[in-house]
Design an enzyme around this catalytic site. Sequence first.
Site, PDB file in Angstrom:
ATOM      1  N   LYS A 150      13.566  12.714  20.168  1.00  0.00           N
ATOM      2  CA  LYS A 150      14.511  11.610  20.382  1.00  0.00           C
ATOM      3  C   LYS A 150      15.944  12.140  20.437  1.00  0.00           C
ATOM      4  CE  LYS A 150      11.651   8.130  20.577  1.00  0.00           C
ATOM      5  NZ  LYS A 150      11.371   7.534  21.886  1.00  0.00           N
TER       6      LYS A 150
ATOM      7  N   TYR B  78       8.694  14.761  16.415  1.00  0.00           N
ATOM      8  CA  TYR B  78       8.901  13.470  17.090  1.00  0.00           C
ATOM      9  C   TYR B  78      10.382  13.116  17.109  1.00  0.00           C
ATOM     10  CZ  TYR B  78       9.578   8.437  17.348  1.00  0.00           C
ATOM     11  OH  TYR B  78      10.068   7.191  17.674  1.00  0.00           O
TER      12      TYR B  78
ATOM     13  N   SER C  33      15.610   6.004  17.970  1.00  0.00           N
ATOM     14  CA  SER C  33      15.090   5.669  16.647  1.00  0.00           C
ATOM     15  C   SER C  33      16.123   5.984  15.591  1.00  0.00           C
ATOM     16  CB  SER C  33      13.832   6.501  16.392  1.00  0.00           C
ATOM     17  OG  SER C  33      13.482   6.476  15.036  1.00  0.00           O
TER      18      SER C  33
HETATM   19  P1  NAD Z   1       3.483   2.413  21.893  1.00  0.00           P
HETATM   20  O1  NAD Z   1       2.739   3.677  21.703  1.00  0.00           O
HETATM   21  O2  NAD Z   1       2.812   1.134  21.565  1.00  0.00           O
HETATM   22  O3  NAD Z   1       4.025   2.312  23.408  1.00  0.00           O
HETATM   23  C1  NAD Z   1       4.356   3.456  24.160  1.00  0.00           C
HETATM   24  C2  NAD Z   1       3.638   3.340  25.495  1.00  0.00           C
HETATM   25  O4  NAD Z   1       3.977   4.468  26.301  1.00  0.00           O
HETATM   26  C3  NAD Z   1       2.114   3.325  25.365  1.00  0.00           C
HETATM   27  O5  NAD Z   1       1.591   2.206  26.046  1.00  0.00           O
HETATM   28  C4  NAD Z   1       1.677   4.651  25.986  1.00  0.00           C
HETATM   29  O6  NAD Z   1       0.420   4.523  26.611  1.00  0.00           O
HETATM   30  C5  NAD Z   1       2.797   4.922  26.958  1.00  0.00           C
HETATM   31  N1  NAD Z   1       3.028   6.347  27.288  1.00  0.00           N
HETATM   32  C6  NAD Z   1       3.182   7.380  26.432  1.00  0.00           C
HETATM   33  N2  NAD Z   1       3.416   8.511  27.103  1.00  0.00           N
HETATM   34  C7  NAD Z   1       3.413   8.201  28.424  1.00  0.00           C
HETATM   35  C8  NAD Z   1       3.609   8.956  29.617  1.00  0.00           C
HETATM   36  N3  NAD Z   1       3.841  10.269  29.596  1.00  0.00           N
HETATM   37  N4  NAD Z   1       3.554   8.295  30.796  1.00  0.00           N
HETATM   38  C9  NAD Z   1       3.321   6.955  30.844  1.00  0.00           C
HETATM   39  N5  NAD Z   1       3.122   6.202  29.745  1.00  0.00           N
HETATM   40  C10 NAD Z   1       3.173   6.816  28.545  1.00  0.00           C
HETATM   41  O7  NAD Z   1       4.847   2.552  21.042  1.00  0.00           O
HETATM   42  P2  NAD Z   1       5.960   1.466  20.694  1.00  0.00           P
HETATM   43  O8  NAD Z   1       5.918   1.226  19.239  1.00  0.00           O
HETATM   44  O9  NAD Z   1       5.910   0.353  21.630  1.00  0.00           O
HETATM   45  O10 NAD Z   1       7.253   2.338  20.953  1.00  0.00           O
HETATM   46  C11 NAD Z   1       7.936   2.345  22.197  1.00  0.00           C
HETATM   47  C12 NAD Z   1       9.068   3.343  22.128  1.00  0.00           C
HETATM   48  O11 NAD Z   1       9.918   3.032  21.023  1.00  0.00           O
HETATM   49  C13 NAD Z   1       8.610   4.793  21.911  1.00  0.00           C
HETATM   50  O12 NAD Z   1       9.438   5.651  22.678  1.00  0.00           O
HETATM   51  C14 NAD Z   1       8.852   5.011  20.445  1.00  0.00           C
HETATM   52  O13 NAD Z   1       9.080   6.364  20.140  1.00  0.00           O
HETATM   53  C15 NAD Z   1      10.098   4.170  20.191  1.00  0.00           C
HETATM   54  N6  NAD Z   1      10.239   3.750  18.790  1.00  0.00           N
HETATM   55  C16 NAD Z   1       9.215   3.084  18.178  1.00  0.00           C
HETATM   56  C17 NAD Z   1       9.337   2.732  16.827  1.00  0.00           C
HETATM   57  C18 NAD Z   1       8.218   2.022  16.105  1.00  0.00           C
HETATM   58  O14 NAD Z   1       8.189   2.068  14.865  1.00  0.00           O
HETATM   59  N7  NAD Z   1       7.280   1.349  16.788  1.00  0.00           N
HETATM   60  C19 NAD Z   1      10.506   3.040  16.119  1.00  0.00           C
HETATM   61  C20 NAD Z   1      11.537   3.706  16.786  1.00  0.00           C
HETATM   62  C21 NAD Z   1      11.390   4.053  18.119  1.00  0.00           C
HETATM   63  N1  UFG Z   2       4.026   3.237   3.449  1.00  0.00           N
HETATM   64  C1  UFG Z   2       3.104   3.120   2.430  1.00  0.00           C
HETATM   65  N2  UFG Z   2       1.783   3.117   2.765  1.00  0.00           N
HETATM   66  C2  UFG Z   2       1.341   3.224   4.049  1.00  0.00           C
HETATM   67  C3  UFG Z   2       2.304   3.325   5.093  1.00  0.00           C
HETATM   68  C4  UFG Z   2       3.644   3.336   4.758  1.00  0.00           C
HETATM   69  O1  UFG Z   2       3.461   3.043   1.253  1.00  0.00           O
HETATM   70  O2  UFG Z   2       0.125   3.239   4.281  1.00  0.00           O
HETATM   71  C5  UFG Z   2       5.457   3.211   3.092  1.00  0.00           C
HETATM   72  C6  UFG Z   2       6.167   4.485   3.503  1.00  0.00           C
HETATM   73  O3  UFG Z   2       6.017   5.461   2.496  1.00  0.00           O
HETATM   74  C7  UFG Z   2       7.598   3.979   3.650  1.00  0.00           C
HETATM   75  C8  UFG Z   2       7.432   2.547   4.139  1.00  0.00           C
HETATM   76  O4  UFG Z   2       6.094   2.187   3.806  1.00  0.00           O
HETATM   77  O5  UFG Z   2       8.206   3.943   2.392  1.00  0.00           O
HETATM   78  C9  UFG Z   2       7.623   2.389   5.637  1.00  0.00           C
HETATM   79  O6  UFG Z   2       6.789   3.351   6.297  1.00  0.00           O
HETATM   80  P1  UFG Z   2       6.476   3.267   7.857  1.00  0.00           P
HETATM   81  O7  UFG Z   2       5.564   4.400   8.171  1.00  0.00           O
HETATM   82  O8  UFG Z   2       6.052   1.899   8.221  1.00  0.00           O
HETATM   83  O9  UFG Z   2       7.915   3.475   8.509  1.00  0.00           O
HETATM   84  P2  UFG Z   2       8.918   4.717   8.420  1.00  0.00           P
HETATM   85  O10 UFG Z   2      10.200   4.173   7.888  1.00  0.00           O
HETATM   86  O11 UFG Z   2       8.338   5.874   7.743  1.00  0.00           O
HETATM   87  O12 UFG Z   2       8.989   5.105   9.980  1.00  0.00           O
HETATM   88  C10 UFG Z   2       9.756   4.354  10.894  1.00  0.00           C
HETATM   89  C11 UFG Z   2       9.196   4.468  12.318  1.00  0.00           C
HETATM   90  C12 UFG Z   2       9.358   5.877  12.855  1.00  0.00           C
HETATM   91  C13 UFG Z   2      10.747   6.376  12.652  1.00  0.00           C
HETATM   92  C14 UFG Z   2      11.148   6.223  11.210  1.00  0.00           C
HETATM   93  C15 UFG Z   2      12.551   6.670  10.927  1.00  0.00           C
HETATM   94  O13 UFG Z   2       7.819   4.131  12.344  1.00  0.00           O
HETATM   95  O14 UFG Z   2       9.105   5.836  14.261  1.00  0.00           O
HETATM   96  O15 UFG Z   2      11.044   4.848  10.850  1.00  0.00           O
HETATM   97  O16 UFG Z   2      13.434   5.868  11.635  1.00  0.00           O
HETATM   98  F1  UFG Z   2      10.827   7.699  13.000  1.00  0.00           F
END
Ligand code: NAD
Ligand code: UFG
Length: 339
Positions: free
Chosen positions: A153, A149, A124
């Site tokens: 990572k 969290y 991330s």
């Molecule tokens: P998500 O929660 O939709 O998917 C993660 C999946 O992993 C889920 O289906 C959950 O059931 C499964 N899981 C969790 N722990 C487990 C375990 N111990 N064993 C088996 N399965 C398990 O999340 P996502 O948005 O698809 O994110 C996927 C990956 O990308 C995550 O590692 C997340 O941290 C990373 N990531 C996501 C974002 C974002 O904003 N969505 C941003 C940066 C990084």
């Molecule tokens: N925001 C609002 N209202 C809401 C939700 C979000 O105003 O109800 C704003 C937040 O304050 C921020 C922007 O929308 O300014 C984006 O927020 P998100 O929560 O969608 O995303 P972030 O940038 O905070 O988080 C993302 C990923 C995390 C990661 C982080 C840093 O979801 O997994 O980027 O890389 F850790």
Amino acid sequence: MRVLVTGGAGYIGSHTVVQLVAAGHQPVVVDSFVNSRPSVIARLEELTGEQIETHSFDLRDADKTSALFAEGGFDAVIHFAGLKAVGESSQIPLEYYDNNLGATFSLVEAMRRHGVRTIVFSSSATVYGEAAPVPYVEDYEPLAASSPYGRTKVMQERILSDVAATGELQVALLRYFNPVGAHPSGRIGEDPQGVPNNLMPFIAQVAVGRRQRLQVFGDDYPTPDGTPLRDYIHVEDLAAGHVAALEHLAAHPDLAVRAWNLGGGRGTSVLEMITAFEAASGRPIPYEIAPRRAGDLAAFWADATRAETELGWRAERTIEQMCADTWRWQSGNPQGYPG
Ligand code: NAD
Ligand code: UFG
């Protein structure tokens, strides 16, 4: 390649499964369904026309994980599984460290035991921390994160890199920016359980009538309209980045570990996202300005040059497509996945 996709029922994993099949690979899903629903798999089978082999257990179960590898015949792993809610990770940090690190330990141990070397890891942009200059570049050190969290990572990146240095693993560290959007069919998308933490799913639930209004967390940031800038990336582009990274590792067996930013390289404000979503959905998004959310940064986006140069990958889809595809998913599935 036969590819184990951990967390393959989740938001990003499910979109990547579809693209793996389209690229001629054979994905196998393992997921505990702690944050996803089993009905995702039927949608994946409908979209791909293939049966998706699926295993339902927690990766921290080292015996089951090892048994899966003993039978699996995997060429590579894409490791999405993990807990990901930044705010929740401060409330229950031990669960985050235990789940995210425990799953990775169990997985890497099974890979080593069964001779699988290649892993693409979901990292991330949060690993760059508060002090990194924008745009973020991959070589920036020291990595730091401001939530439990994010620290899981940073730690997982370190662990995977240390094992890669022994020659036992080949690792792609993919640092995602802000994933949004959905498959253009509207059949799979983001389905957060409970109140959404992130901006896009919250907006989408307001548009569909599940929530009354959005709170905009602060409009007094040093940005053009006072709301924070983020680098939103369409989940379809992100999924394509995984296929590109996987194929790059396979073509470069001597590469031990490499980080790539997966972002679009530009910032979009919260108010700009609201306006774009209103246009895509034809629905008003009522909002109110609320206090800043603890830990939010004013602005960050990716320098995405390395992924373009080395992987031949770049984020193609526009903010308008991100909103239109999210709306197709949300309006067709107002309550998310069934069951
Ligand atoms: P998500 O929660 O939709 O998917 C993660 C999946 O992993 C889920 O289906 C959950 O059931 C499964 N899981 C969790 N722990 C487990 C375990 N111990 N064993 C088996 N399965 C398990 O999340 P996502 O948005 O698809 O994110 C996927 C990956 O990308 C995550 O590692 C997340 O941290 C990373 N990531 C996501 C974002 C974002 O904003 N969505 C941003 C940066 C990084
Ligand atoms: N925001 C609002 N209202 C809401 C939700 C979000 O105003 O109800 C704003 C937040 O304050 C921020 C922007 O929308 O300014 C984006 O927020 P998100 O929560 O969608 O995303 P972030 O940038 O905070 O988080 C993302 C990923 C995390 C990661 C982080 C840093 O979801 O997994 O980027 O890389 F850790």
